[in-house]
Design a protein around this motif. Structure first.
Motif, short mmCIF file in Angstrom:
data_model
loop_
_atom_site.label_atom_id
_atom_site.label_comp_id
_atom_site.label_asym_id
_atom_site.label_seq_id
_atom_site.Cartn_x
_atom_site.Cartn_y
_atom_site.Cartn_z
N THR A 42 0.84 -1.20 0.00
CA THR A 42 0.00 0.00 0.00
C THR A 42 0.87 1.25 0.00
O THR A 42 0.59 2.22 -0.72
CB THR A 42 -0.91 -0.01 1.24
N GLU A 84 -7.40 0.14 -0.76
CA GLU A 84 -7.71 -1.15 -0.14
C GLU A 84 -8.89 -0.98 0.82
O GLU A 84 -9.37 0.12 1.05
CB GLU A 84 -6.49 -1.72 0.58
N ASP A 159 -5.29 -1.81 -5.23
CA ASP A 159 -4.73 -2.27 -3.95
C ASP A 159 -5.55 -3.39 -3.33
O ASP A 159 -6.67 -3.16 -2.86
CB ASP A 159 -4.59 -1.09 -2.98
N GLU A 160 -5.02 -4.59 -3.34
CA GLU A 160 -5.61 -5.78 -2.70
C GLU A 160 -7.12 -5.93 -2.91
O GLU A 160 -7.88 -5.93 -1.95
CB GLU A 160 -5.32 -5.76 -1.19
MG LIG Z 1 -2.04 -2.75 2.11
#
Ligand SMILES: [Mg+2]
Ligand SMILES: Nc1ncnc2c1ncn2[C@@H]1O[C@H](COP(=O)(O)OP(=O)(O)OP(=O)(O)O)[C@@H](O)[C@H]1O
Lengths: 235, 296
Positions: A42, A84, A159-160
């Motif tokens: 991140t 995220e 992000d994820e």
């Molecule tokens: Mg992260």
């Protein structure tokens, strides 16, 4: 090269998080950045978009340095960030979430309209007037992705997207990302879920403790189980 | 308790409602600035006072009372909004993410400075804005005279409330403001300059303070000290209604306006305590206010 990250060092206050991270993303590629919890994925994406500006090193976009500029300026150059943890605006409806993010691409084109988003994400269309906070986890993840697309970016920092979702929903999100990729979108994907990441990407970076530990094709990574064991297995 | 005819009470409710409208206009600005930037602006009352003095000055300058009032209505709140932009740009934007004590010091310091600025410019005179003829008179309601100006305020208050609702709920600017309340970082990462959003919101909040001051200058005399008076009232309003909530600001203003007005009929010497009694009660039973949300 569309995006070049060269030897960046990023801090949160006094804590040094990234130690000379370098990576590159070329137009049309899907590149993944994999690593464990707290590895610095991140932080790397936030360094690029300007939310956690690096103290040293360079982030270059089409060859021009952009590090140190404000996030909104960087976003206006064509970089989209999908945060995220499904950080939608819970107090806005689905349609409002999309409308806030509306902007043309740097060349003035509008490829992604609410109508096109609703074609790709029919679930969001059904929920158009519902508050973002009332959506399920999978729907919120779709909305964060869709919201970023509304800004017609050339590169998406994702992000994820699979984090904390049920396997079937992860599958669905994977298909959607594949579809977006098929439209020619350039993607930098941060993931802990290696299977998910490798299926979508051509190249991979492994990050651990704020340093890049591996860079190569997904094939090379798959053929190297020791690497996976060392940096990605959960102990 | 004195025997008071029901008509008098009803008329007093009307007058109380019209005071409530001014409280609402001022308190909604305070609440808006807090809701978006999380800053409690003690200087809000000073901007209200500035609006009032400016309005009398503009009114006197135009000299023709029918026109003067409307020029003041247009100009005074705008000038206050502009002062707000300057303050935001030079001072407030530095304290958004700082601790409350620092915010308190800055905004309290500003109240002292602004009070002196007003004193230097207007020298502590007691002033009043002249009203155009149709607003200066009174209308008979239930055999009693009610100032037309108060009736006009009963129209202006809901108009402002509707305008704010419309702006926040039905325009893209409002959607961006609400998104910034939820997550300003993400808003900026979507390509929106949140600094400008904050400046704009601050200007709007100050415009509301200026408008409140301009409107009061047509109803009561304008003098030093009105800044403290209104900020205390506005705080009572937002504590009762809930900081950051528009509905709360409206309901809180009406409660205070009406209870004080009725209290004045029965116990004129103690009526001014009513807002604080209600405020204390709300703080005990529901510390986040009637329409507020508990702090995260
Ligand atoms: Mg992260
Ligand atoms: N705001 C912050 N302040 C201080 N330290 C932080 C902050 N955010 C993250 N960190 C630390 O920075 C390191 C890297 O965090 P980062 O969020 O980049 O990891 P990540 O790879 O994205 O992990 P995850 O898979 O949990 O999302 C971690 O050790 C984390 O504790």
């Amino acid at each position: 090269m569309l995006l070049q990250v060269r030897d960046i060092h990023t801090y949160y206050g006094l804590s040094h998080i990234l130690f000379g991270v370098s990576l590159e993303v070329d137009k049309g590629e899907c590149v993944c950045l994999v690593g464990r919890n707290g590895a610095g994925k991140t932080t790397t994406l936030k360094s690029i978009i300007g939310l956690a500006p690096p103290k040293r090193g360079v982030v270059a976009w089409r060859g021009q340095p952009i590090n140190g500029r404000a996030p909104h300026w960087i976003a206006q150059q064509g970089i989209g960030f999908v945060p995220e943890e499904r950080a939608i605006f819970p107090n806005l409806t689905v349609w409002e979430n999309l409308d806030v993010a509306r902007k043309p691409s740097t060349t003035g084109e509008v490829r992604w309209t609410v109508e096109r988003i609703y074609d790709l994400f029919p679930r969001l269309k059904e929920r158009s007037n519902q508050l973002g906070g009332t959506l399920s986890g999978g729907e919120q993840q779709m909305l964060t992705i869709a919201r970023t697309l509304m800004g017609n970016p050339e590169l998406v920092l994702l992000d994820e997207p699979s984090e904390g979702l049920a396997p079937l929903i992860v599958e669905l999100i994977g298909e959607l990302v594949a579809q977006i990729k098929a439209e020619g979108m350039t993607i930098l994907l941060s993931e802990q879920n290696l299977r998910f990441a490798l299926r979508l990407s051509e190249r991979a970076y492994i990050i651990d403790d704020g340093k890049i530990q591996f860079s190569g094709t997904t094939q090379e990574l798959q053929n190297n189980p020791e690497l996976v064991e060392k940096y990605l297995a959960v102990h | 308790m004195p025997q008071i005819p029901i008509e008098s009470v009803l008329i007093q409710v009307l007058n109380g409602l019209s005071s409530g409208m001014i409280f609402f206009i001022v308190a909604s600005g305070l609440s808006l600035i807090f809701g978006v930037m999380r800053v409690i602006n003690f200087a809000h009352g000073s901007l209200y006072m500035l609006g009032a003095f400016l309005a009398t000055a503009v009114g006197a300058w135009v000299a023709e009372k029918n026109l003067g009032f409307f020029v003041a209505l247009l100009i005074a709140p705008l000038v206050v909004a502009f002062v707000g932009v300057v303050l935001e740009f030079t001072l407030f934007k530095r304290i958004y993410n700082k601790e409350h004590l620092l915010q308190l010091l800055l905004t309290y310091g500003l109240t002292l400075i602004l009070a002196d600025v007003v004193r230097i410019i207007w020298g502590g005179e007691i002033l009043r804005l002249s009203l155009p003829e149709f607003l200066a008179g009174a209308t008979r309601i239930m055999g009693r005279r009610v100032a037309n100006y108060n009736l006009a305020l009963l129209v202006v208050g809901p108009l402002i409330a509707f305008g704010l609702w419309f702006l926040l709920q039905r325009t893209r600017w409002g959607r961006i403001i609400r998104a910034s309340v939820a997550n300003p970082e993400i808003v900026s990462a979507l390509g929106i300059n949140t600094q400008w959003v904050f400046t704009g919101v601050f200007a709007l909040g100050c415009w509301l303070a200026g408008l409140g001051g301009m409107l009061i200058s047509g109803r009561a005399s304008v003098s030093l000290g009105m800044d403290v008076e209104i900020i205390v009232q506005a705080f009572a309003v937002v504590v009762i209604g809930g900081l950051g909530s528009f509905t709360g600001a409206l309901v809180g203003s009406v409660i205070i306006g009406v209870t004080v007005a009725i209290g004045t009929l029965y116990a004129p010497s103690t009526a001014q305590i009513i807002p604080f009694a209600i405020m204390a009660l709300v703080l005990i039973l529901r510390p986040w206010g009637l329409f507020g949300k508990p702090e995260r």
